[in-house]
Write a protein that holds these residues in place. Sequence first.
Motif, PDB file in Angstrom:
ATOM      1  N   TYR A   1     -19.323  30.367 -68.058  1.00  0.00           N
ATOM      2  CA  TYR A   1     -19.812  29.470 -68.655  1.00  0.00           C
ATOM      3  C   TYR A   1     -20.718  29.643 -69.894  1.00  0.00           C
ATOM      4  O   TYR A   1     -20.870  29.246 -70.669  1.00  0.00           O
ATOM      5  N   HIS A   2     -21.034  31.155 -69.741  1.00  0.00           N
ATOM      6  CA  HIS A   2     -21.857  31.574 -71.156  1.00  0.00           C
ATOM      7  C   HIS A   2     -21.086  32.595 -72.103  1.00  0.00           C
ATOM      8  O   HIS A   2     -19.943  33.203 -71.377  1.00  0.00           O
TER       9      HIS A   2
ATOM     10  N   TYR B   1     -26.003  30.269 -73.721  1.00  0.00           N
ATOM     11  CA  TYR B   1     -25.331  29.238 -73.092  1.00  0.00           C
ATOM     12  C   TYR B   1     -25.974  27.775 -73.842  1.00  0.00           C
ATOM     13  O   TYR B   1     -27.203  27.846 -73.623  1.00  0.00           O
TER      14      TYR B   1
END
Length: 175
Positions: A108-109, A135
């Motif tokens: 996700y990041h 993020y």
Amino acid sequence: MMKVLIVLACMISTPITLFDFTEESSQDSWQVEDDRVMGGISQGRFKITEEGYGHFHGYVTTESNGGFSSIQRKMDKMDLGDATVVKLRVKGDGKTYKFRIKADQDTYHSYQQAFETSGKWEIVSLPLADFSANYRGRNVDVPNFDQESIEFIRFMIANKKKQEFSLLIDKVWVD
């Protein structure tokens, strides 16, 4: 004397190209992603110039809670070997851009580092250890980039102001 030369030869890393625009499919391998994904109205564009450079250009506005434009490329996992720095050969417009990387495109990041442009062709050096986790514009509490590979790269402009932008990209590599 011979032992010293052998040690030095082992310490020299070979540059690994992550991307250059000589690939036939280079136009299609980059995707534009703007703040439109969250209701903004910024508009980035990407094309290959007649000279063979990637041209990321457009405008960014903070209207409608916007404020960014980017181009991204998913790629096969590239082993970094002994590389310690990402290098970009670019010609910008004097604005600040961000370069993001991911070791795994499904994470996700991403890890990012900002760089300034001067209006001239230049080679920007970004130490891998200085890429910090981020993020959606916020820092993430994980260590700086310490991975052994990259499979996602992104150029972004997000300077929190209304502006036109233009960035020519020749090559991205690690050394």
